[in-house]
Scaffold this active site. Structure first.
Site, short mmCIF file in Angstrom:
data_model
loop_
_atom_site.label_atom_id
_atom_site.label_comp_id
_atom_site.label_asym_id
_atom_site.label_seq_id
_atom_site.Cartn_x
_atom_site.Cartn_y
_atom_site.Cartn_z
N ARG A 262 0.43 -4.86 0.17
CA ARG A 262 -0.39 -3.64 0.20
C ARG A 262 0.55 -2.45 0.34
O ARG A 262 1.12 -2.23 1.40
CB ARG A 262 -1.34 -3.73 1.41
CG ARG A 262 -2.45 -2.70 1.40
CD ARG A 262 -3.10 -2.63 2.77
NE ARG A 262 -2.26 -1.89 3.69
CZ ARG A 262 -2.15 -2.13 5.00
NH1 ARG A 262 -2.81 -3.10 5.56
NH2 ARG A 262 -1.35 -1.40 5.75
N HIS A 266 -3.81 0.79 5.14
CA HIS A 266 -5.02 -0.04 5.08
C HIS A 266 -6.17 0.73 4.41
O HIS A 266 -6.83 0.22 3.51
CB HIS A 266 -5.41 -0.47 6.50
CG HIS A 266 -6.71 -1.19 6.57
ND1 HIS A 266 -6.89 -2.46 6.06
CD2 HIS A 266 -7.91 -0.82 7.09
CE1 HIS A 266 -8.15 -2.83 6.26
NE2 HIS A 266 -8.79 -1.86 6.88
N TYR A 275 3.36 0.54 12.11
CA TYR A 275 3.53 -0.91 12.31
C TYR A 275 4.36 -1.61 11.24
O TYR A 275 4.47 -2.82 11.23
CB TYR A 275 2.15 -1.60 12.43
CG TYR A 275 1.21 -1.33 11.27
CD1 TYR A 275 1.31 -2.04 10.08
CD2 TYR A 275 0.22 -0.35 11.37
CE1 TYR A 275 0.45 -1.80 9.03
CE2 TYR A 275 -0.65 -0.08 10.31
CZ TYR A 275 -0.53 -0.81 9.16
OH TYR A 275 -1.37 -0.57 8.10
C1 LIG Z 1 -16.22 -9.72 10.70
C2 LIG Z 1 -15.31 -8.54 10.75
N1 LIG Z 1 -14.43 -8.44 11.77
C3 LIG Z 1 -13.58 -7.38 11.83
C4 LIG Z 1 -13.62 -6.41 10.86
C5 LIG Z 1 -12.69 -5.20 10.96
N2 LIG Z 1 -11.68 -5.26 9.91
C6 LIG Z 1 -11.84 -4.52 8.79
S1 LIG Z 1 -10.60 -4.75 7.72
C7 LIG Z 1 -9.81 -5.83 8.74
C8 LIG Z 1 -8.52 -6.49 8.32
C9 LIG Z 1 -8.69 -7.43 7.19
O1 LIG Z 1 -7.47 -7.82 6.66
P1 LIG Z 1 -7.34 -8.77 5.42
O2 LIG Z 1 -8.40 -9.81 5.44
O3 LIG Z 1 -5.94 -9.25 5.37
O4 LIG Z 1 -7.68 -7.86 4.18
P2 LIG Z 1 -6.95 -6.55 3.64
O5 LIG Z 1 -7.58 -5.39 4.37
O6 LIG Z 1 -5.49 -6.65 3.91
O7 LIG Z 1 -7.28 -6.49 2.20
C10 LIG Z 1 -10.52 -5.99 9.92
C11 LIG Z 1 -10.12 -6.84 11.05
C12 LIG Z 1 -14.56 -6.56 9.82
N3 LIG Z 1 -14.65 -5.68 8.83
N4 LIG Z 1 -15.38 -7.65 9.78
#
Ligand SMILES: Cc1ncc(C[n+]2csc(CCOP(=O)(O)OP(=O)(O)O)c2C)c(N)n1
Length: 382
Positions: A262, A266, A275
């Site tokens: 990425r 985020h 980080y």
């Molecule tokens: C069930 C749930 N728990 C927590 C979150 C908060 N949250 C949003 S994005 C994220 C990180 C997700 O990372 P990843 O799966 O690696 O996907 P990326 O954002 O890197 O595409 C979190 C913890 C959420 N959206 N849904």
């Protein structure tokens, strides 16, 4: 005698064929690339360039207050586009919030694909038109949905596969486990694509899993795991095409891990500098999915300066259209919020809806009064 001598307790599947290769599968820069169809390479390239421009424009719209939030997929365009192009027309896509490019590449209107991220309450597009489920913000909840749809299609005898996309962080959710387990037990025609982009917001890979790779997790459920270079668009396309064909042909599910990065934060609400090291980002910038593909096309004489310019111009047209249409105020009826909660609204909901109606009417009256007070006196004369 040991328990393994009792037939029911013997291993039920040979694990070896399910194991991923140790290295991610690559095509660009290898002899395999010579076999690639020029039309596919050109289509992938045009979509990757459009996708990158779309990411840049959507990020700009957040700064202009036209979009509430945008999770950019810059650096991950090869996964996004190859995922959409590998699908057959009857297949279904189950995206996460980061997968707008896959949704647009599948045919959804570029503005409608942003409805949810604009803050509207519904998906913005009809999932049935392009067979694209809503962008899922709750992590991994789209995975059991994909399995259910795929299982239903199999029971009905429809040759349909579902492709479910999830991030590395999403693999730590219970829904990921439940979806993969059901998919393997039911032999559902579904493909899981984990885009391993190194981070779940600020949580790095090393804190997410102790597995050798995400693809290895497949073995525990009894499905094959495949590891692919997520910045190599033709390789992702090839691996997903094989997995989707296998699913449609009754071969069952596959877990694919695409290794990528990425490049942006985020979302627009995140400061990635807190980080991760700039040197790491720079290393991945030097392994750019768009440039890798462009090099292949140029090297094979499939792309010249005029061709590059034409693709860039098309991407600009897309961005201009997005900019223009996103600058119009959406006309929203706020009371719609209550419309689809219960067939018969509860007294509390009726009370809240009435309160909202009164508040919005008062606000409208106030702003009309303010507007007429600002008008120059001469203009108010009849
Ligand atoms: C069930 C749930 N728990 C927590 C979150 C908060 N949250 C949003 S994005 C994220 C990180 C997700 O990372 P990843 O799966 O690696 O996907 P990326 O954002 O890197 O595409 C979190 C913890 C959420 N959206 N849904």
């Amino acid at each position: 005698m040991t328990v393994l001598d009792i037939p029911a307790w013997r291993p039920r599947t040979d694990a070896a064929p399910l194991l991923p290769d140790p290295e991610p599968y690559r095509m660009l820069g290898t002899p395999a690339a010579a076999r690639l169809d020029p039309a596919l390479l050109r289509a992938l390239y045009a979509q990757l360039v459009r996708g990158r421009r779309y990411n840049r424009q959507a990020t700009a719209l957040t700064k202009q207050g036209r979009l509430a939030v945008y999770p950019s997929s810059t650096g991950q365009e090869a996964c996004e586009i190859a995922a959409a192009l590998a699908l057959a027309p009857a297949d279904w896509l189950f995206p996460s919030y980061r997968d707008t490019l896959a949704v647009v590449a599948r045919g959804v209107d570029p503005v409608e694909a942003l409805t949810l991220l604009r803050g509207d309450w519904h998906t913005g597009y009809d999932p049935r038109v392009h067979r694209v489920a809503p962008l899922s913000t709750p992590l991994a909840t789209q995975l059991p949905h994909a399995v259910g749809l795929a299982h239903a299609a199999r029971l009905s005898g429809d040759p349909v596969a579902a492709l479910a996309m999830v991030g590395d962080g999403g693999t730590s959710e219970g829904d990921f486990h439940e979806a993969l387990n059901f998919a393997a037990v039911w032999h559902a025609p579904v493909v899981f694509l984990v885009q391993n982009n190194g981070f779940a917001i600020s949580v790095p890979l090393a804190k997410q899993t102790a597995a050798p790779t995400f693809a290895h997790k497949a073995v525990g459920y009894g499905m094959p795991g495949r590891l692919v270079d997520g910045n190599d668009a033709p390789a992702v396309h090839q691996v997903l095409t094989e997995a989707l064909n296998r699913a449609r042909d009754g071969g069952g599910p596959t877990l694919v891990e695409a290794v990528t990065y990425r490049i942006d934060a985020h979302t627009n609400a995140d400061d990635a500098g807190r980080y991760r090291e700039e040197a790491e980002v720079a290393a991945w910038r030097a392994y750019d999915p768009v440039e890798l593909l462009e090099r292949e096309l140029t090297g094979r004489g499939l792309l010249d300066e005029a061709g590059r310019q034409q693709v860039a111009d098309e991407a600009e047209t897309l961005a201009a259209d997005l900019r223009e249409r996103m600058h119009t105020e959406p006309s929203l009826d706020l009371t719609e919020l209550f419309a689809h909660v219960y067939a018969e609204p509860t007294p509390q909901l009726r009370e809240q809806a009435a309160l909202l109606r009164a508040e919005t009417a008062a606000e409208a009256e106030e702003s009309a009064a303010a507007a007429s007070a600002e008008e120059p006196a001469a203009e108010r004369r009849p």
